[in-house]
Design a protein around this motif. Structure first.
Motif, PDB file in Angstrom:
ATOM      1  N   ARG A  29       1.070  -1.092   0.254  1.00 35.01           N
ATOM      2  CA  ARG A  29       0.525   0.270  -0.322  1.00 35.01           C
ATOM      3  C   ARG A  29       0.939   1.225  -0.147  1.00 35.01           C
ATOM      4  NH1 ARG A  29      -5.701  -0.119   1.483  1.00 35.01           N
ATOM      5  NH2 ARG A  29      -5.812   1.136   1.841  1.00 35.01           N
ATOM      6  N   ARG A  30       0.157   2.481  -0.687  1.00 33.63           N
ATOM      7  CA  ARG A  30       1.546   3.773  -0.503  1.00 33.63           C
ATOM      8  C   ARG A  30       2.038   3.943   1.435  1.00 33.63           C
ATOM      9  NH1 ARG A  30      -1.322   7.578  -4.502  1.00 33.63           N
ATOM     10  NH2 ARG A  30      -0.929   6.711  -6.232  1.00 33.63           N
ATOM     11  N   ALA A  31       2.377   4.731   1.185  1.00 30.60           N
ATOM     12  CA  ALA A  31       2.663   5.003   2.329  1.00 30.60           C
ATOM     13  C   ALA A  31       1.718   5.737   3.190  1.00 30.60           C
ATOM     14  CB  ALA A  31       4.181   5.948   2.304  1.00 30.60           C
ATOM     15  N   GLY A  32       1.456   5.793   4.529  1.00 28.88           N
ATOM     16  CA  GLY A  32       0.326   6.755   4.178  1.00 28.88           C
ATOM     17  C   GLY A  32      -0.927   6.036   4.723  1.00 28.88           C
ATOM     18  N   SER A  33      -0.910   5.252   3.741  1.00 28.36           N
ATOM     19  CA  SER A  33      -2.742   5.027   3.032  1.00 28.36           C
ATOM     20  C   SER A  33      -3.295   3.658   4.464  1.00 28.36           C
ATOM     21  CB  SER A  33      -2.353   3.985   2.032  1.00 28.36           C
ATOM     22  OG  SER A  33      -1.665   3.007   1.750  1.00 28.36           O
ATOM     23  N   GLY A  34      -3.131   3.729   5.399  1.00 25.71           N
ATOM     24  CA  GLY A  34      -3.310   3.221   6.385  1.00 25.71           C
ATOM     25  C   GLY A  34      -2.651   1.529   6.341  1.00 25.71           C
ATOM     26  N   SER A  35      -4.129   0.951   6.979  1.00 23.98           N
ATOM     27  CA  SER A  35      -3.466  -0.411   7.000  1.00 23.98           C
ATOM     28  C   SER A  35      -3.980  -1.688   6.596  1.00 23.98           C
ATOM     29  CB  SER A  35      -4.335  -1.335   9.038  1.00 23.98           C
ATOM     30  OG  SER A  35      -5.077  -0.386   9.508  1.00 23.98           O
ATOM     31  N   GLY A  36      -4.737  -1.294   5.478  1.00 22.64           N
ATOM     32  CA  GLY A  36      -5.364  -1.822   4.764  1.00 22.64           C
ATOM     33  C   GLY A  36      -4.560  -2.483   3.976  1.00 22.64           C
ATOM     34  N   GLU A  37      -5.155  -3.823   3.614  1.00 21.57           N
ATOM     35  CA  GLU A  37      -4.543  -4.988   2.922  1.00 21.57           C
ATOM     36  C   GLU A  37      -4.646  -4.198   1.356  1.00 21.57           C
ATOM     37  OE1 GLU A  37      -5.603  -8.679   3.917  1.00 21.57           O
ATOM     38  OE2 GLU A  37      -4.511  -8.065   5.975  1.00 21.57           O
ATOM     39  N   LEU A  38      -3.557  -4.730   0.312  1.00 25.17           N
ATOM     40  CA  LEU A  38      -3.264  -5.191  -1.135  1.00 25.17           C
ATOM     41  C   LEU A  38      -3.028  -6.191  -1.403  1.00 25.17           C
ATOM     42  CD1 LEU A  38      -4.029  -4.334  -4.014  1.00 25.17           C
ATOM     43  CD2 LEU A  38      -1.390  -2.655  -3.530  1.00 25.17           C
ATOM     44  N   TRP A  39      -3.661  -7.353  -2.417  1.00 26.40           N
ATOM     45  CA  TRP A  39      -3.216  -8.354  -3.256  1.00 26.40           C
ATOM     46  C   TRP A  39      -3.214  -8.278  -4.281  1.00 26.40           C
ATOM     47  CZ3 TRP A  39      -2.064 -12.548   0.506  1.00 26.40           C
ATOM     48  CH2 TRP A  39      -1.903 -12.818   1.528  1.00 26.40           C
ATOM     49  N   PHE A  40      -2.302  -8.652  -4.761  1.00 24.42           N
ATOM     50  CA  PHE A  40      -2.592  -8.997  -6.477  1.00 24.42           C
ATOM     51  C   PHE A  40      -3.349 -10.154  -6.648  1.00 24.42           C
ATOM     52  CE2 PHE A  40       1.074  -6.133  -6.207  1.00 24.42           C
ATOM     53  CZ  PHE A  40       0.459  -4.864  -6.979  1.00 24.42           C
ATOM     54  N   ALA A  41      -3.981 -11.122  -7.633  1.00 26.84           N
ATOM     55  CA  ALA A  41      -4.519 -12.356  -8.005  1.00 26.84           C
ATOM     56  C   ALA A  41      -3.162 -12.441  -9.678  1.00 26.84           C
ATOM     57  CB  ALA A  41      -5.942 -12.306  -8.172  1.00 26.84           C
ATOM     58  N   LEU A  42      -3.127 -13.550  -9.121  1.00 26.01           N
ATOM     59  CA  LEU A  42      -1.509 -13.947 -10.378  1.00 26.01           C
ATOM     60  C   LEU A  42      -2.455 -14.658 -11.516  1.00 26.01           C
ATOM     61  CD1 LEU A  42       1.573 -14.067  -8.033  1.00 26.01           C
ATOM     62  CD2 LEU A  42       0.049 -12.173  -9.292  1.00 26.01           C
ATOM     63  N   GLU A  43      -3.513 -13.893 -11.900  1.00 18.41           N
ATOM     64  CA  GLU A  43      -4.320 -15.032 -13.007  1.00 18.41           C
ATOM     65  C   GLU A  43      -3.355 -15.493 -14.086  1.00 18.41           C
ATOM     66  OE1 GLU A  43      -7.434 -16.990 -14.486  1.00 18.41           O
ATOM     67  OE2 GLU A  43      -6.773 -17.474 -12.621  1.00 18.41           O
TER      68      GLU A  43
END
Length: 320
Positions: A29-43
């Motif tokens: 996640r971008r710096a300062g964008s919070g504690s949320g998660e980002l995932w990539f689906a490698l289809e």
């Protein structure tokens, strides 16, 4: 014509064990964008290099189950990802596939199609010529006519990807997906709605068939002018896609070609992932700095987001 979650579930059962389960990788996640998660689906690791293997497999298996798969096999007009997926699925099912494409198609694609056992017919110098020949072939031989995206079975097969993502990320809030003709989007959005997940639909700004349909209230023709047009260059979306956009929690977003190119290069330089421009289109909406409405998607601080990297049939020579 409508796509339902029941269709997605049936497709999931049909393709189980016949396609590769999607792999997920954590993102940053971008710096300062919070504690949320980002995932990539490698289809892009799917058979034939794109998600389209799912729809093709579901399409052929469903017709086999219903007893409507003719002895003449299946036919499609496409020298791209859909044609490859159809040829692969047919080979897996022991079915004849006849693929029509223009004489201008790259030799590498012709070779791949033949490698999957397809009967390749090269007709004319435009896709329209190949399509006309394909339709004639279906009429005269009784071969089952397939389509790159405009078919409920194709869209339902694509939607099985969302089922697999939810199984691994049950707390997911948002799924981000690129849109061309709308087959993947319709399947993803239908399954996502079942789980209360928002779908972010991303298109190149000059290749925006879904946005045009949303604004008009019905399917219309739109321009096709983008670096991602080889995969996302549909002049119009399907009715299934428009229905999904109108009925479900969907955010329609646009990105520029420069943003797509930058996102694709970032995936290579940061992660050594060589993907199609179409796949990078989905990520571009999260990395964009465009402040105009409908241009950059900014997740909430605790939002859990997954970006679908849908394909990697690309020439990586321009990534260095």
């Amino acid at each position: 014509m409508e796509l339902t979650y029941r269709d997605i579930k049936a497709a999931t059962d049909r393709v189980a064990g016949r396609v590769r389960p999607v792999a997920l990788a954590p993102g940053d996640r971008r710096a300062g964008s919070g504690s949320g998660e980002l995932w990539f689906a490698l289809e892009f690791m799917q058979h034939t290099g794109t998600f389209k293997a799912r729809g093709a497999q579901n399409f052929i298996q469903a017709h086999r189950d219903e007893g409507t798969l003719p002895a003449a096999g299946v036919t499609i007009a496409s020298g791209g990802n859909a044609g490859l997926a159809c040829a692969w699925a047919a080979q897996q099912q022991g079915v004849t596939a006849t693929v029509f494409l223009p004489t201008t198609a790259p030799a590498v694609k012709v070779g791949k199609l033949r490698g999957y056992g397809a009967q390749v017919r090269m007709v004319g110098d435009e896709y329209a010529h190949a399509l006309a020949a394909c339709l004639d072939h279906a009429d005269t031989t009784g071969a089952l006519l397939s389509h790159a995206y405009d078919n409920p079975l194709i869209a339902a097969g694509a939607g099985t990807l969302m089922e697999e993502i939810h199984r691994q990320l049950p707390q997911l809030d948002t799924i981000v997906v690129a849109v061309g003709g709308g087959g993947l989007f319709a399947g993803i959005a239908t399954a996502a709605d079942h789980y209360g997940i928002r779908t972010v639909a991303v298109e190149p700004e000059h290749c925006r068939a879904l946005r045009a349909a949303i604004e008009a209230g019905h399917v219309v023709d739109g321009p096709v002018d983008s670096v991602a047009a080889d995969s996302l260059g549909a002049r119009r979306v399907t009715e299934l896609a428009l229905h999904a956009a109108q009925q479900y929690d969907v955010a329609s977003m646009l990105v520029s070609d420069n943003e797509i190119v930058a996102a694709r290069r970032a995936l290579w330089h940061d992660r050594r992932l060589a993907v199609e421009h179409a796949a990078a289109t989905a990520l571009a909406v999260l990395t964009s700095d465009d402040q105009r409405p409908g241009r950059a998607y900014l997740p909430d601080p605790d939002e859990r987001v997954c970006v679908v990297l849908c394909g990697a049939n690309t020439d990586p020579s321009d990534l260095g």
